[in-house]
Design an enzyme around this catalytic site. Structure first.
Site, PDB file in Angstrom:
ATOM      1  N   LEU A   1       0.870  -1.170   0.000  1.00  0.00           N
ATOM      2  CA  LEU A   1       0.000   0.000   0.000  1.00  0.00           C
ATOM      3  C   LEU A   1       0.902   1.212   0.000  1.00  0.00           C
ATOM      4  O   LEU A   1       1.842   1.294   0.793  1.00  0.00           O
ATOM      5  CB  LEU A   1      -0.924   0.011   1.227  1.00  0.00           C
ATOM      6  N   ASP A   2       0.617   2.172  -0.892  1.00  0.00           N
ATOM      7  CA  ASP A   2       1.514   3.321  -1.002  1.00  0.00           C
ATOM      8  C   ASP A   2       1.376   4.239   0.210  1.00  0.00           C
ATOM      9  O   ASP A   2       0.583   4.001   1.125  1.00  0.00           O
ATOM     10  CB  ASP A   2       1.269   4.076  -2.312  1.00  0.00           C
ATOM     11  N   LEU A   3       2.145   5.312   0.190  1.00  0.00           N
ATOM     12  CA  LEU A   3       2.255   6.195   1.352  1.00  0.00           C
ATOM     13  C   LEU A   3       0.915   6.780   1.770  1.00  0.00           C
ATOM     14  O   LEU A   3       0.604   6.864   2.958  1.00  0.00           O
ATOM     15  CB  LEU A   3       3.245   7.326   1.039  1.00  0.00           C
TER      16      LEU A   3
ATOM     17  N   SER B   1      -2.146   5.606   1.038  1.00  0.00           N
ATOM     18  CA  SER B   1      -3.241   4.637   1.101  1.00  0.00           C
ATOM     19  C   SER B   1      -3.303   4.030   2.491  1.00  0.00           C
ATOM     20  O   SER B   1      -2.312   3.985   3.219  1.00  0.00           O
ATOM     21  CB  SER B   1      -3.056   3.537   0.056  1.00  0.00           C
TER      22      SER B   1
END
Length: 418
Positions: free
Chosen positions: A126-128, A130
């Site tokens: 999961l990106d920063l 999200s």
């Protein structure tokens, strides 16, 4: 016939290349991945850097098998024996990187985990910016199996996006879409609701389901429809759901659930036994920092990483607990009792004590200087006359024959008028 100088067929050349097609043991990359050290690709990088050794010999190639009884070390630390597969559900907040080491020094997911957990690997990323469900496991092979699109595990997200769209536009994603030369598979999107923003414009909530999980896939697919995603929450990953986990909380999946849901995915020798997880309960929510530009977590009061945590108000000390009956009742003070200590301010007039009926009658009927003549010897005085006589000593009695005045002053001379 094989040439004797070919190193691929001469294990005795450096003692690292064994029979990869037969014999006991498994490849070193697979062994380290199952032990939770790293994924297979990361293990190959560790071997290239000369950080992996077997029985004291530094490896230079991943084409090596680890036999039972071999001592496998990484950075000089002995790798523990492989333990059964464990899976954790973690609610990732915004502002954390899904990596073990970030080159820019940003906070990571694994830095916020409790200390008593083993080394874990994330299933996907999961990106920063999200948030939501992130599966963690100690089995690198399982992580790779759950990430591959061949298993077709559905990921479900809830996205809030700025812009305007219709359900008909979202239905066009069911056949897939190509963006900048990258082909994305079928995406199921459902329009939930829309609400106007205070400063103009509209935000829409969309539930998105997909099975590939490419890098930033949800954001890129919705941007192709003219929507700008400003919040993204992962609700589920395959049969595992986010549930009621708060941001920063982690919970271990029970061994029985793993046996039921991952039969055929996890080898029988790696299946956990028992019914209860080793990590008991749910950890306290971690105070994860927000992103530099704000973010939903900061709007909920979570501080940034570069700010000290200072309580807004000083904590009140807890009240001491006393045994029952320790306090004695306070003495009741009479309102007519004299005050103790110096009086503060102007003195107040004291209230006279309550009067009896007889005293009150005498005070109300003021005594007079003149009274009835003394009674004859042997005669009984009247009740009214006895009350009207002054009790103060030294007062002269009235003249003989004087008429009683009843407290209205002296009688007029000459007698009453006729």
């Amino acid at each position: 016939m094989t040439k004797p100088h070919d190193p691929l067929y001469e294990p005795e050349l450096d003692g690292q290349d064994g029979d990869l097609d037969g014999g006991a043991g498994e490849r070193v990359a697979k062994a380290l991945a199952r032990a939770g050290v790293a994924s297979r690709r990361e293990v190959e990088r560790l071997i290239e850097a000369g950080r992996v050794s077997i029985n004291g010999k530094v490896l230079t190639t991943p084409a090596v098998k680890v036999a039972p009884g071999d001592f496998l070390t990484v950075d000089g630390k002995l790798v523990a024996e492989r333990e059964p597969t464990r899976i954790f559900r973690y609610h990732k907040p915004t502002g954390l990187m899904t990596t073990h080491n970030d080159p820019k020094g940003r906070p990571t997911v694994f830095q916020s985990l409790p200390r008593d957990l083993p080394r874990l690997i994330s299933v996907g990323r999961l990106d920063l910016n999200s948030e939501g469900l992130l599966l963690l496991t100690n089995d690198g092979e399982l992580s790779r199996a759950l990430e591959t699109p061949a298993n077709a595990w559905v990921r479900r997200y809830r996205a809030r996006a700025f812009g305007d769209t219709t359900q008909a536009k979202l239905d066009t994603l069911k056949d897939g879409i190509t963006i900048e030369g990258v082909r994305y598979g079928p995406v199921e999107a459902r329009l939930d609701k829309a609400h106007e923003k205070a400063g103009g414009g509209k935000n829409v909530w969309i539930t998105v389901s997909l099975s590939e999980g490419k890098n930033r896939e949800v954001r890129k697919v919705l941007e192709a429809l003219g929507l700008k995603v400003n919040r993204l929450i992962r609700l589920s990953y395959g049969p595992f759901a986010l549930g009621t986990l708060a941001a920063g909380q982690i919970e271990e999946v029970g061994p029985r659930v793993i046996r039921e849901l991952l039969e055929g995915v996890v080898p029988p020798e790696n299946m956990p036994t028992g019914d209860r997880p080793k990590f008991g309960g749910i950890a306290n929510p971690a105070k994860a920092p927000g992103t530099a530009g704000g973010g939903d977590l900061q709007r909920r009061g979570v501080p940034r990483a570069d700010r000290d945590l200072k309580p807004a108000t000083p904590e009140k000390p807890e009240k001491p607990v006393y045994k029952a009956g320790w306090a004695r009742p306070k003495k009741k003070v009479s309102p007519h009792a004299p005050a103790k200590g110096p009086a503060k301010g102007p003195a107040k007039a004291k209230r006279p004590p309550p009067k009896s009926i007889e005293t009150k009658f005498i005070d109300d009927r003021k005594p007079v200087a003149r009274a009835k003549p003394a009674a004859r010897p042997g005669a009984k005085p009247a009740d009214g006359a006895a009350r009207r006589v002054s009790e103060k000593p030294g007062r002269p009695t009235a003249r003989p024959g004087a008429r009683p005045t009843g407290g209205r002053g002296p009688a007029p001379r000459g007698g009453p008028k006729r």
